[in-house]
Design a protein around this motif. Structure first.
Motif, PDB file in Angstrom:
ATOM      1  N   UNK A   1     -57.391 -39.610  13.822  1.00 32.07           N
ATOM      2  CA  UNK A   1     -57.076 -40.969  14.267  1.00 32.07           C
ATOM      3  C   UNK A   1     -57.711 -41.912  13.252  1.00 32.07           C
ATOM      4  N   UNK A   2     -56.904 -42.836  12.749  1.00 29.61           N
ATOM      5  CA  UNK A   2     -57.395 -43.808  11.781  1.00 29.61           C
ATOM      6  C   UNK A   2     -57.152 -45.215  12.293  1.00 29.61           C
ATOM      7  N   UNK A   3     -58.116 -46.096  12.051  1.00 34.70           N
ATOM      8  CA  UNK A   3     -57.988 -47.506  12.371  1.00 34.70           C
ATOM      9  C   UNK A   3     -57.851 -48.228  11.038  1.00 34.70           C
ATOM     10  N   UNK A   4     -56.729 -48.903  10.844  1.00 36.23           N
ATOM     11  CA  UNK A   4     -56.419 -49.570   9.577  1.00 36.23           C
ATOM     12  C   UNK A   4     -56.443 -51.079   9.764  1.00 36.23           C
ATOM     13  N   UNK A   5     -56.834 -51.789   8.714  1.00 36.32           N
ATOM     14  CA  UNK A   5     -56.852 -53.242   8.746  1.00 36.32           C
ATOM     15  C   UNK A   5     -56.509 -53.775   7.365  1.00 36.32           C
ATOM     16  N   UNK A   6     -55.827 -54.901   7.333  1.00 36.29           N
ATOM     17  CA  UNK A   6     -55.507 -55.560   6.064  1.00 36.29           C
ATOM     18  C   UNK A   6     -56.423 -56.768   5.910  1.00 36.29           C
ATOM     19  N   UNK A   7     -56.959 -56.945   4.707  1.00 38.62           N
ATOM     20  CA  UNK A   7     -57.839 -58.084   4.435  1.00 38.62           C
ATOM     21  C   UNK A   7     -57.072 -59.400   4.515  1.00 38.62           C
ATOM     22  N   UNK A   8     -55.794 -59.372   4.151  1.00 43.09           N
ATOM     23  CA  UNK A   8     -54.926 -60.551   4.194  1.00 43.09           C
ATOM     24  C   UNK A   8     -53.511 -60.063   4.487  1.00 43.09           C
ATOM     25  N   UNK A   9     -52.626 -60.953   4.976  1.00 40.11           N
ATOM     26  CA  UNK A   9     -51.279 -60.518   5.358  1.00 40.11           C
ATOM     27  C   UNK A   9     -50.505 -59.756   4.277  1.00 40.11           C
ATOM     28  N   UNK A  10     -50.636 -60.092   3.025  1.00 42.73           N
ATOM     29  CA  UNK A  10     -49.866 -59.425   1.971  1.00 42.73           C
ATOM     30  C   UNK A  10     -50.634 -58.254   1.323  1.00 42.73           C
ATOM     31  N   UNK A  11     -51.838 -58.007   1.766  1.00 39.70           N
ATOM     32  CA  UNK A  11     -52.666 -56.956   1.180  1.00 39.70           C
ATOM     33  C   UNK A  11     -52.382 -55.608   1.832  1.00 39.70           C
ATOM     34  N   UNK A  12     -52.621 -54.502   1.112  1.00 38.08           N
ATOM     35  CA  UNK A  12     -52.434 -53.172   1.707  1.00 38.08           C
ATOM     36  C   UNK A  12     -53.523 -52.889   2.754  1.00 38.08           C
ATOM     37  N   UNK A  13     -53.206 -51.987   3.664  1.00 39.27           N
ATOM     38  CA  UNK A  13     -54.154 -51.626   4.705  1.00 39.27           C
ATOM     39  C   UNK A  13     -55.266 -50.751   4.141  1.00 39.27           C
ATOM     40  N   UNK A  14     -56.468 -50.939   4.678  1.00 40.53           N
ATOM     41  CA  UNK A  14     -57.625 -50.125   4.333  1.00 40.53           C
ATOM     42  C   UNK A  14     -58.113 -49.434   5.607  1.00 40.53           C
ATOM     43  N   UNK A  15     -58.696 -48.268   5.460  1.00 42.02           N
ATOM     44  CA  UNK A  15     -59.220 -47.533   6.603  1.00 42.02           C
ATOM     45  C   UNK A  15     -60.548 -48.128   7.035  1.00 42.02           C
ATOM     46  N   UNK A  16     -60.603 -48.561   8.295  1.00 41.13           N
ATOM     47  CA  UNK A  16     -61.827 -49.113   8.871  1.00 41.13           C
ATOM     48  C   UNK A  16     -62.657 -47.988   9.491  1.00 41.13           C
ATOM     49  N   UNK A  17     -61.984 -47.043  10.166  1.00 43.60           N
ATOM     50  CA  UNK A  17     -62.652 -45.886  10.769  1.00 43.60           C
ATOM     51  C   UNK A  17     -61.676 -44.721  10.800  1.00 43.60           C
ATOM     52  N   UNK A  18     -62.231 -43.509  10.800  1.00 45.64           N
ATOM     53  CA  UNK A  18     -61.408 -42.304  10.839  1.00 45.64           C
ATOM     54  C   UNK A  18     -62.184 -41.227  11.582  1.00 45.64           C
ATOM     55  N   UNK A  19     -61.570 -40.665  12.622  1.00 48.15           N
ATOM     56  CA  UNK A  19     -62.201 -39.617  13.422  1.00 48.15           C
ATOM     57  C   UNK A  19     -61.201 -38.511  13.712  1.00 48.15           C
ATOM     58  N   UNK A  20     -61.680 -37.276  13.804  1.00 50.02           N
ATOM     59  CA  UNK A  20     -60.786 -36.241  14.334  1.00 50.02           C
ATOM     60  C   UNK A  20     -60.747 -36.375  15.853  1.00 50.02           C
ATOM     61  N   UNK A  21     -59.620 -36.095  16.454  1.00 48.19           N
ATOM     62  CA  UNK A  21     -59.540 -36.004  17.907  1.00 48.19           C
ATOM     63  C   UNK A  21     -60.159 -34.648  18.240  1.00 48.19           C
ATOM     64  N   UNK A  22     -61.439 -34.648  18.534  1.00 49.30           N
ATOM     65  CA  UNK A  22     -62.227 -33.414  18.661  1.00 49.30           C
ATOM     66  C   UNK A  22     -61.632 -32.448  19.680  1.00 49.30           C
ATOM     67  N   UNK A  23     -61.143 -32.959  20.782  1.00 46.29           N
ATOM     68  CA  UNK A  23     -60.613 -32.120  21.850  1.00 46.29           C
ATOM     69  C   UNK A  23     -59.372 -31.333  21.426  1.00 46.29           C
TER      70      UNK A  23
END
Length: 141
Positions: free
Chosen positions: A64-86
């Motif tokens: 599971x990755x949480x992505x965010x863009x610094x600005x509307x025209x900018x590419x997304x960057x990974x804010x957090x990344x976790x395995x779904x452990x279960x």
């Protein structure tokens, strides 16, 4: 240097390279990007990645990755990344690419199969702020 010592030196020189090639060979099965998260001033979208891992005993790993863009025209960057452990513990496999994963808003649904008993299982997950999720069905193996 005798031939036995030379052979041992050659084996020691080759071993790290061979080990590096086989550490974690994962094949990506599906990538789904959807939904929306917000935490304070940060906001973004979710991405779920399913991978097949292993060669004799193939199992599924779910990221599971949480992505965010610094600005509307900018590419997304990974804010957090976790395995779904279960679902990424080596006991679950992805039966097929289509229909295995569904992501709507902050709701994730995975259709997996137990690697040994072949019993199907649906994982219902509510996604939250970066780095947080909650399994909804209480049917944890």
């Amino acid at each position: 240097m005798n031939s036995h010592s030379m052979l041992l030196c050659l084996l020691l020189a080759v071993t790290p390279a061979a080990a590096a090639d086989t550490q974690d060979e994962a094949a990506t099965l599906a990538i789904v990007t959807a939904g929306h998260w917000q935490s304070g001033q940060q906001q973004g979208i979710y991405r779920v990645r399913l991978e097949n891992v292993g060669f004799e005993h193939v199992s599924c790993r779910v990221w599971i990755e949480w992505l965010s863009a610094a600005a509307p025209a900018k590419p997304f960057a990974t804010v957090a990344k976790l395995p779904l452990a279960e679902a990424s513990d080596g006991f679950w496999s992805c039966p097929n690419r289509s229909g295995t994963v569904a992501l709507h808003d902050a709701s994730l649904q995975l259709h997996l199969v137990h690697a040994y008993s072949h019993e199907p299982r649906v994982f219902n997950v509510v996604l939250g702020a970066p780095g947080h999720y909650q399994l909804q069905d209480g049917n944890v193996p």
